[in-house]
Design a protein around this motif. Structure first.
Motif, PDB file in Angstrom:
ATOM      1  N   UNK A 170       0.806  -1.109  -0.062  1.00  0.00           N
ATOM      2  CA  UNK A 170      -0.173   0.014   0.022  1.00  0.00           C
ATOM      3  C   UNK A 170       0.951   1.251  -0.024  1.00  0.00           C
ATOM      4  N   UNK A 171       2.020   1.075  -0.830  1.00  0.00           N
ATOM      5  CA  UNK A 171       2.971   2.395  -0.556  1.00  0.00           C
ATOM      6  C   UNK A 171       2.290   3.591  -1.104  1.00  0.00           C
ATOM      7  N   UNK A 172       1.576   3.493  -2.362  1.00  0.00           N
ATOM      8  CA  UNK A 172       0.912   4.706  -2.801  1.00  0.00           C
ATOM      9  C   UNK A 172      -0.326   4.975  -2.065  1.00  0.00           C
ATOM     10  N   UNK A 173      -1.157   4.235  -1.492  1.00  0.00           N
ATOM     11  CA  UNK A 173      -2.303   4.757  -0.643  1.00  0.00           C
ATOM     12  C   UNK A 173      -1.690   5.412   0.700  1.00  0.00           C
ATOM     13  N   UNK A 175       1.173   6.782   0.923  1.00  0.00           N
ATOM     14  CA  UNK A 175       1.723   8.190   0.560  1.00  0.00           C
ATOM     15  C   UNK A 175       0.837   9.190   0.378  1.00  0.00           C
ATOM     16  N   UNK A 176      -0.395   9.034  -0.484  1.00  0.00           N
ATOM     17  CA  UNK A 176      -1.046  10.107  -0.892  1.00  0.00           C
ATOM     18  C   UNK A 176      -1.950  10.406   0.518  1.00  0.00           C
ATOM     19  N   UNK A 178      -1.088  10.117   3.518  1.00  0.00           N
ATOM     20  CA  UNK A 178      -0.325  10.914   4.613  1.00  0.00           C
ATOM     21  C   UNK A 178      -0.007  12.378   4.056  1.00  0.00           C
ATOM     22  N   UNK A 179       0.159  12.320   2.728  1.00  0.00           N
ATOM     23  CA  UNK A 179       0.409  13.943   2.247  1.00  0.00           C
ATOM     24  C   UNK A 179      -0.643  14.658   2.106  1.00  0.00           C
ATOM     25  N   UNK A 180      -1.632  14.059   1.480  1.00  0.00           N
ATOM     26  CA  UNK A 180      -2.725  15.036   1.210  1.00  0.00           C
ATOM     27  C   UNK A 180      -4.083  14.324   1.361  1.00  0.00           C
TER      28      UNK A 180
ATOM     29  N   UNK B  85      -1.410  21.218   2.786  1.00  0.00           N
ATOM     30  CA  UNK B  85      -0.496  20.002   3.022  1.00  0.00           C
ATOM     31  C   UNK B  85       0.702  20.538   3.493  1.00  0.00           C
ATOM     32  N   UNK B  89       6.923  17.676   3.516  1.00  0.00           N
ATOM     33  CA  UNK B  89       6.860  16.213   3.515  1.00  0.00           C
ATOM     34  C   UNK B  89       8.123  15.674   2.291  1.00  0.00           C
ATOM     35  N   UNK B  99       0.738  11.842  -8.266  1.00  0.00           N
ATOM     36  CA  UNK B  99      -0.252  11.334  -7.371  1.00  0.00           C
ATOM     37  C   UNK B  99      -1.471  11.623  -8.224  1.00  0.00           C
ATOM     38  N   UNK B 102      -3.306   8.657  -9.310  1.00  0.00           N
ATOM     39  CA  UNK B 102      -3.451   7.367  -8.263  1.00  0.00           C
ATOM     40  C   UNK B 102      -5.078   6.934  -8.408  1.00  0.00           C
ATOM     41  N   UNK B 110       0.500   0.321  -9.163  1.00  0.00           N
ATOM     42  CA  UNK B 110       1.357   1.442  -9.083  1.00  0.00           C
ATOM     43  C   UNK B 110       1.370   1.932 -10.429  1.00  0.00           C
TER      44      UNK B 110
END
Lengths: 433, 254
Positions: A170-173, A175-176, A178-180, B85, B89, B99, B102, B110
């Motif tokens: 879940x790297x991408x999940x 990441x996003x 946590x960031x935004x 944000x 980070x 992103x 995503x 990915x």
């Protein structure tokens, strides 16, 4: 494993302690990075305390200290902690830190009461919860197939694998969200859900680590390696790598130091992580205290150097015959160490030279000085013409500003002020070459 | 009549029980640049967040091309406020833009070469290719805002919601953003922008939504952005609505 069996029992135990410590520390440091980035470091602290009643209840129901009921108990209470904290914060309007404090102290206290009431005969004793029994992991071995290894490795290995897998998958999940978190939610990755997954990992990691290493090391490893790594890099993958490095390093050096100092292993490992953080705070290339000091020093000495050049230029301009010597020049820009260093540096760069006892600009020094004086006088002209400041008020601000005007900005200024060859004080504005 | 991109029907939004937007009813037209305008605390950001399902509705509904938001996510792009944000980070400009892909990828998958290519193209469109590998803290405010826009471009949505994209940007960035918005409109997109600079509304936008705790008016800028309407939106505090909101919060008649 032949070599291992030839070691003394003490040495074998040392290696097991290091292995279990390194695995525990790494498991904590990995989830810890995300806690640090989400500014929730203390939630790790909160959960690691709050799971206590979950452990006791799990023990009372299952009658054993085996892994599965403990995990279930801790998981439920860990999620409960996160949910209660959120509810108090969102619905009742208690500030987030206060609601965290209320929830985890209450649950921890409840756990202490439950231990004393129902579980006092077992070795779930508060001291052990605090410091752990890391020193003795090598004496509680289990056999699986041909291999014999510490029982502690089973649970710790499990969470380490789990944490690594969740982060990898879940790297991408992660990441996003946590960031935004808002964008993540609009895209259908519910930030709330990811939050609870992370909380579940924290709870499991905490419990797995608890008995072996104690809560002090767990809390330290959840926060410190991540925080230190954040200072040292600005890529997430490297941050996780550095945090892992600190976690493993603390385990290896920590055990060695604890044996040498004959003291508590978990405490030593935690203290070492603290030292690693201190080193990062001092030495980090971008945010470190030393780097900031060095940058400030470099900037101060540049300003003094430029002041000296501009001063010598003005003297030349005024055709003052009695030119200036080394000590006089240093005194004129404030005196002390910095001007003397600046003079040495100018001389070494070939911007000034000594002519007997007299300082003179070289050609390269003169062309730099010319640009500085040009910046200074253009800025004065700008302040008078455009901002309407009286001419006797503009020298000071221009003295500060001249050090920050590059050629491009100079040309913009030149365009912005009337095409007069003179500054507000009637002196020539030097032309750029 | 074609299905409108955004239809908000009788929507009320409350924070901690206290209503901040009352009974908003709007149908927004397609292929327009739409400004949401109103004083501080008028509920401009709330309107956007409610439309995106980020804050719960106390009543009413929002439809995106005739369907609830959850089914139409793929049609919607979002540019949050820049301050929302953490710019410390540990991610690069390129990571942030990526992103944007995503949502399309869904869980677990990915970004691949195709997504990376899209991110590079979007960065080129906002003239930030050369900064792709920078950490985002090292950018100026205007550059940060352009990163967010590039990320929205990568989302390749039909409708964009942007929360104050012009806040704290330099003049050059503002012009670049306006040019980009016009391009989006030409490509058939609808863009809804929370905007605080009244002086530029006429110049930049086709359509305005005037908001002050309730909908004051919505319509083409020409006919709706009038002094009279602005007076209604900004002039005087809406004491009746504020009192009513307070009564709801306290749970008893005031």
């Amino acid at each position: 494993m032949e070599w291992f069996n030839h070691l003394s029992l003490d040495a074998q135990n040392d290696l097991w302690v290091i292995a279990v410590g390194a695995m525990t520390n790494t498991a904590c440091a990995l989830v810890g990075c995300y806690l640090v980035l989400r500014r929730m470091s203390l939630l790790g602290d909160a959960i690691s305390h709050a799971v206590l009643p979950g452990l006791v209840v799990a023990f009372v129901f299952s009658g054993s200290l085996s892994v599965v009921p403990m995990f279930v108990g801790a998981l439920l209470v860990g999620l409960l902690t996160a949910a209660l904290t959120q509810t108090l914060h969102r619905q009742v309007g208690v500030p987030e830190d206060a609601s965290m404090g209320v929830v985890f102290t209450s649950l921890f206290a409840l756990g202490v009461i439950l231990i004393k009431r129902y579980a006092h005969r077992v070795d779930l004793d508060p001291d052990c919860v605090l410091y752990g029994l890391l020193e003795f992991v090598g004496f509680n071995l289990i056999q699986i197939g041909p291999y014999e290894f510490p029982r502690a490795m089973l649970s710790v290995g499990l969470v380490l694998a789990l944490n690594t897998a969740v982060i990898a998958i879940f790297w991408k999940e992660l990441l996003i969200s946590s960031f935004d978190p808002a964008l993540a939610t609009t895209m259908g990755f519910r930030a709330g859900l990811v939050h609870y997954v992370l909380m579940a990992l924290v709870a499991l990691t905490t419990v797995a680590s608890f008995e072996q290493v104690g809560s002090i090391l767990v809390i330290a490893m959840l926060i410190v390696p991540g925080a230190a790594a954040h200072l040292l890099t600005d890529r997430l993958s490297r941050m996780l790598g550095i945090a892992t490095g600190i976690a493993i390093g603390a385990a290896v050096i920590g055990q060695a130091a604890a044996v040498w100092l004959n003291t508590n292993t978990a405490g030593t490992m935690a203290a070492l992580a603290g030292i690693a953080y201190l080193a990062a705070a001092l030495g980090s290339p971008r945010y470190g205290i030393l780097a900031v000091l060095a940058r400030n020093f470099a900037s101060s000495i540049r300003v003094v150097r430029e002041d000296l050049l501009a001063m010598l230029y003005r003297l030349e301009e005024l055709n003052i015959e009695r030119a200036m010597g080394w000590p006089e020049a240093a005194r004129a820009v404030g005196g002390g160490l910095l001007p003397r260093l600046a003079l040495f540096s100018l001389k070494r760069r070939g911007d000034i030279r000594r002519d007997g006892a007299v300082l003179r600009l070289t050609d390269s020094g003169r062309s730099q000085a010319k640009l500085l004086v040009r910046s200074h006088r253009l800025w004065e002209a700008y302040l008078v013409q455009r901002l309407g400041l009286p001419p006797d008020h503009v020298h000071e601000p221009a003295t500060r500003m001249e050090h920050y005007i590059d050629r491009g900005f100079q040309e913009k200024l030149a365009d912005a002020v009337a095409q007069s060859p003179l500054d507000p004080h009637g002196r020539d504005i030097p032309q750029s070459d | 009549m074609p299905v409108p991109p955004v239809e908000i029907h009788d929507m009320t939004v409350a924070y901690h029980r206290k209503p901040v937007l009352w009974d908003v009813d709007i149908i927004l037209p397609e292929r327009k640049l739409i400004a949401v305008v109103g004083p501080n605390g008028a509920g401009k950001s709330t309107l956007i967040k409610a439309a995106l399902g980020l804050v719960p509705l106390a009543s009413g509904k929002v439809e995106i091309y005739g369907q609830p938001y959850a089914r139409q996510r793929h049609l919607v792009g979002y540019v949050p406020q820049r301050e929302s944000v953490d710019w410390d980070f540990p991610v690069t400009v390129f990571d942030v833009v990526l992103m944007g892909t995503y949502g399309r990828l869904g869980w677990i998958r990915r970004p691949g070469p195709r997504e990376r290519q899209q991110a590079r193209e979007a960065l080129a469109q906002v003239a930030l290719e050369s900064l792709a590998e920078r950490q985002i803290r090292q950018l100026s405010g205007g550059q940060q805002q352009r990163v967010f826009l590039a990320r929205a471009l990568v989302q390749d949505a039909q409708i964009y919601f942007m929360d104050e994209p012009f806040a704290g940007v330099d003049a050059a960035t503002e012009q670049a953003i306006v040019a980009l918005l016009k391009q989006l409109r030409e490509r058939g997109k609808t863009v809804i922008v929370v905007h605080h600079d009244l002086q530029t509304v006429r110049q930049y936008f086709d359509y305005v939504v005037l908001l002050n705790m309730r909908l004051v008016d919505a319509g083409p800028t020409e006919t709706t952005f009038t002094n009279e309407n602005l007076q209604k939106t900004f002039g005087g505090r809406l004491t009746i609505l504020e009192e009513a909101a307070e009564a709801v919060r306290l749970g008893k008649p005031s």
